[in-house]
Design a protein around this motif. Structure first.
Motif, mmCIF file in Angstrom:
data_model
loop_
_atom_site.group_PDB
_atom_site.id
_atom_site.type_symbol
_atom_site.label_atom_id
_atom_site.label_comp_id
_atom_site.label_asym_id
_atom_site.label_seq_id
_atom_site.Cartn_x
_atom_site.Cartn_y
_atom_site.Cartn_z
ATOM 1 N N UNK A 299 -15.012 -4.364 -3.081
ATOM 2 C CA UNK A 299 -14.150 -3.502 -2.274
ATOM 3 C C UNK A 299 -12.990 -2.954 -3.098
ATOM 4 N N UNK A 300 -12.455 -1.837 -2.642
ATOM 5 C CA UNK A 300 -11.256 -1.253 -3.246
ATOM 6 C C UNK A 300 -10.046 -1.729 -2.443
ATOM 7 N N UNK A 301 -9.101 -2.352 -3.123
ATOM 8 C CA UNK A 301 -7.973 -2.996 -2.459
ATOM 9 C C UNK A 301 -6.832 -2.006 -2.193
ATOM 10 N N UNK A 302 -6.305 -2.053 -0.967
ATOM 11 C CA UNK A 302 -5.108 -1.296 -0.602
ATOM 12 C C UNK A 302 -4.121 -2.274 0.043
ATOM 13 N N UNK A 303 -2.971 -2.480 -0.596
ATOM 14 C CA UNK A 303 -1.974 -3.405 -0.071
ATOM 15 C C UNK A 303 -1.026 -2.658 0.866
ATOM 16 N N UNK A 304 -0.898 -3.173 2.071
ATOM 17 C CA UNK A 304 -0.041 -2.564 3.090
ATOM 18 C C UNK A 304 1.125 -3.512 3.349
#
Length: 380
Positions: free
Chosen positions: A198-203
């Motif tokens: 998966x491609x990680x996106x930190x929110x």
């Protein structure tokens, strides 16, 4: 769900919209965020924007057929997966989809405890089982009914055990026009085999000023109350809403008064003050102690010259600075936090509040005024 309906997160919204406009939508993404930050709402708004048939420059239109179905979470090409309790009537997440939709409409800033409260647990463990994995594969193997892109949003993939490896092939090589969005809170608990695909996106959690503005606009709090609640909520909007229902205001004033009385050793005033604390309800008592723990941890940051990280509101920041520099040392700080955490534990278990708060008050005097630090104290 449109982007404009989600509180804050302007930078993340811009990034997601830009990825769609530039046709750089990765087929498997992991949204990592703390609770109450709106991550799952961002995932839904992202999917809605992708499938909107009349996109605006910075949001979905909200009126096309696709958007209207997304608004009710009933679009046939929008699929959800989430932890649930299995029973003879519940084998996969689709068996409780109505409860899921109702919850999203009732409280979009939910957490696992809130979701559990909507289900019949029957004393079982909540998880995402192998039957759910097989059902996901089956659902996504069909052609899209209406939309250009099929979307599966999985909330809390941490609850996938090793059975989650059944999804590896479809995540790595999905059918055409299929988007996976995993919304997680703990990176360490996700299967490494899924994480690597998966491609990680930190929110981030919501900044205090966003929660403050929400509380002033929606709950009609004054600015001082909003600042205090947002400090306690620590970026979690759901926690801020809970505090509105459970907490009496002015915890900062009460806690600072408690510290000052403990430092002065005025026992008669402390006894009277303990009676006041004992008269609060159980939830306000817990949140008062939680505020005290948070206040002391902020003092720890001040003691270690990390003022830039301190989130105390202005009216208590100066008190924290003076207390940290003139009274506190590290062993005292550790001992105070431990006492408050023990008190919180006992309040949860219905300890007698009069005895409890008088005992804690005396312990605070021993630690602050007489520098009597209990052996074995650990800072948590």
């Amino acid at each position: 769900m449109r982007f404009k309906e989600i509180i804050g997160q302007a930078e993340i919204k811009h990034q997601l919209i830009k990825s769609v406009k530039e046709s750089r939508v990765s087929h498997a993404q992991l949204f990592l965020s703390p609770p109450g930050s709106g991550a799952i709402l961002l995932a839904i708004a992202y999917a809605q924007f992708i499938n909107c048939t009349d996109k605006l420059d910075d949001d979905s239109c909200g009126v096309c057929t696709s958007c209207r179905k997304y608004a009710k979470y009933i679009h046939p090409d929008l699929h959800f997966s989430y932890p649930f309790f299995t029973s003879k009537d519940v084998k996969t997440s689709t068996d409780v989809i109505e409860e899921w939709r109702d919850m999203l409409l009732e409280e979009p800033y939910f957490d696992l405890d809130f979701w559990r409260s909507k289900l019949n647990s029957e004393n079982k463990q909540i998880n995402i089982n192998i039957a759910e994995c097989h059902d996901i594969i089956k659902r996504l193997s069909h052609k899209a009914f209406e939309a250009d892109t099929k979307v599966l949003i999985m909330w809390l993939p941490e609850y996938l055990d090793k059975e989650g490896n059944a999804l590896l092939k479809i995540i790595e090589e999905p059918p055409p026009k299929t988007l996976f969005i995993l919304v997680a809170q703990n990176l360490d608990q996700i299967l490494p085999t899924i994480l690597s695909r998966t491609q990680l996106l930190k929110i981030p959690g919501l900044p205090n000023h966003e929660i403050e503005q929400y509380l002033m606009d929606k709950a009609l709090l004054n600015s001082q109350q909003a600042i205090e609640y947002s400090f306690l909520a620590d970026g979690n909007l759901l926690e801020a809403k809970r505090l509105l229902e459970e907490t009496e205001p002015e915890h900062a004033k009460y806690f600072i008064d408690w510290l000052r009385l403990s430092n002065s050793g005025d026992y008669l005033s402390l006894i009277n003050f303990s009676e006041t604390l004992a008269g609060m309800g159980r939830e306000p008592q817990k949140n008062f102690l939680k505020y005290g723990i948070s206040f002391l941890r902020e003092c720890g940051l001040i003691m270690n010259d990390a003022l830039v990280l301190v989130k105390l509101p202005p009216y208590s920041l100066e008190v924290a600075r003076n207390f940290s520099k003139k009274v506190l040392n590290q062993p005292m700080l550790e001992a105070l936090v431990t006492e408050l955490e023990k008190a919180h534990y006992h309040v949860e278990r219905n300890a007698n509040p009069k005895i409890l708060f008088l005992d804690v008050s005396l312990q605070l005097v021993n630690i602050i005024k007489f520098k009597n630090i209990p052996l074995g104290t650990q800072y948590i």
